[in-house]
Enzyme design. Structure first.
Site, PDB file in Angstrom:
ATOM      1  N   TYR A   1      42.372 -30.466 -20.345  1.00  0.00           N
ATOM      2  CA  TYR A   1      42.162 -30.307 -18.864  1.00  0.00           C
ATOM      3  C   TYR A   1      40.664 -31.441 -18.582  1.00  0.00           C
ATOM      4  O   TYR A   1      40.756 -32.004 -17.663  1.00  0.00           O
ATOM      5  CB  TYR A   1      41.388 -28.980 -18.625  1.00  0.00           C
TER       6      TYR A   1
ATOM      7  N   SER B   1      36.407 -32.244 -11.742  1.00  0.00           N
ATOM      8  CA  SER B   1      35.670 -31.276 -12.248  1.00  0.00           C
ATOM      9  C   SER B   1      34.491 -31.924 -13.117  1.00  0.00           C
ATOM     10  O   SER B   1      34.424 -32.790 -13.431  1.00  0.00           O
ATOM     11  CB  SER B   1      36.749 -30.662 -13.312  1.00  0.00           C
TER      12      SER B   1
END
Length: 235
Positions: free
Chosen positions: A141, A128
């Site tokens: 995350y 990501s």
């Protein structure tokens, strides 16, 4: 011979687009997920609990057996939470790290002996943009995706001499169901403005880069964390 491809999290979102891209090219694709993919979209489906390392290894083994080998592993399964740093619980941390990072390690370990024995293979881990700039409101995350990038580099360094490439793809804002409950229309407008292209990503944008990395055209790339962010991140 068609490519034999395993995709975790291949039943929806980016994963489903990746599956569709490989299937369109004639690949045999095994999807590992909690729920089945759309009927007819994959060659094999294996239900799996990626929080359980033993079940993950079992599922990878079943997929390899069904495909009679594996040429490509794509780790796409992931979970997202938007939680302030002070409010991240141990359970939150464990959930996100278990699925996003630890499961990536376990699947890599599970396919590596097959690829090393065959003297070739490709692993693509979906990380990501958060791995490079994330943090605020998504500390766990971002940490999990930074771990995915680190695992990618370690695999590339250790397994390159056996003909195995390992790369990561770092998507930016992509419109999928994951995170839908944490974004508004105003967020979409604001995020789109961050890209020189003036739009957010689509699952197909990520699928195209992933497919390239698993093709002969991407054969000299390894250890990379490639941004698919519409120019939001340029390093």
């Amino acid at each position: 011979m068609p490519q034999r491809v395993i995709v975790t999290g291949g039943s929806g979102g980016i994963g489903a687009a990746i599956v569709a891209r490989f299937v369109a090219d004639g690949a045999q694709v095994a999807v590992l997920d909690r729920r089945p993919p759309a009927e007819g979209s994959a060659s094999v489906f294996v239900a799996v609990d990626l929080r359980d390392p033993l079940d993950t290894r079992r599922a990878v083994g079943e997929a390899v057996d069904a495909l009679e080998g594996v040429d490509v592993l794509i780790n796409c399964a992931g979970v997202f939470q938007h939680v302030p740093l002070l409010d991240i619980s141990i359970d939150d941390w464990d959930l996100v790290l278990d699925i996003n990072a630890r499961a990536t390690l376990v699947t890599m370990q599970a396919v590596a002996p097959v690829m090393l024995g065959a003297r070739g293979g490709t692993i693509v881990n979906i990380a990501s943009m958060a791995a490079k700039q994330g943090g605020g409101g998504e500390g766990h995350y971002a940490a999990s995706k930074a771990a995915v990038v680190a695992l990618t580099r370690a695999g590339a360094q250790e397994w390159g001499c056996h003909g195995v490439t390992v790369n990561a793809v770092c998507p930016g804002y992509v419109l999928t169901d994951m995170g839908a409950d944490t974004r508004s229309e105003a967020d979409v407008v604001a995020w789109s403005a961050k890209s020189p292209l003036g739009r957010l990503g689509m699952p197909e944008d990520v699928a195209g880069v992933t497919y390239f990395l698993a093709s002969p055209a991407g054969g000299y790339l390894t250890g990379q964390a490639i941004n698919v962010t519409g120019g939001m991140i340029m390093h």
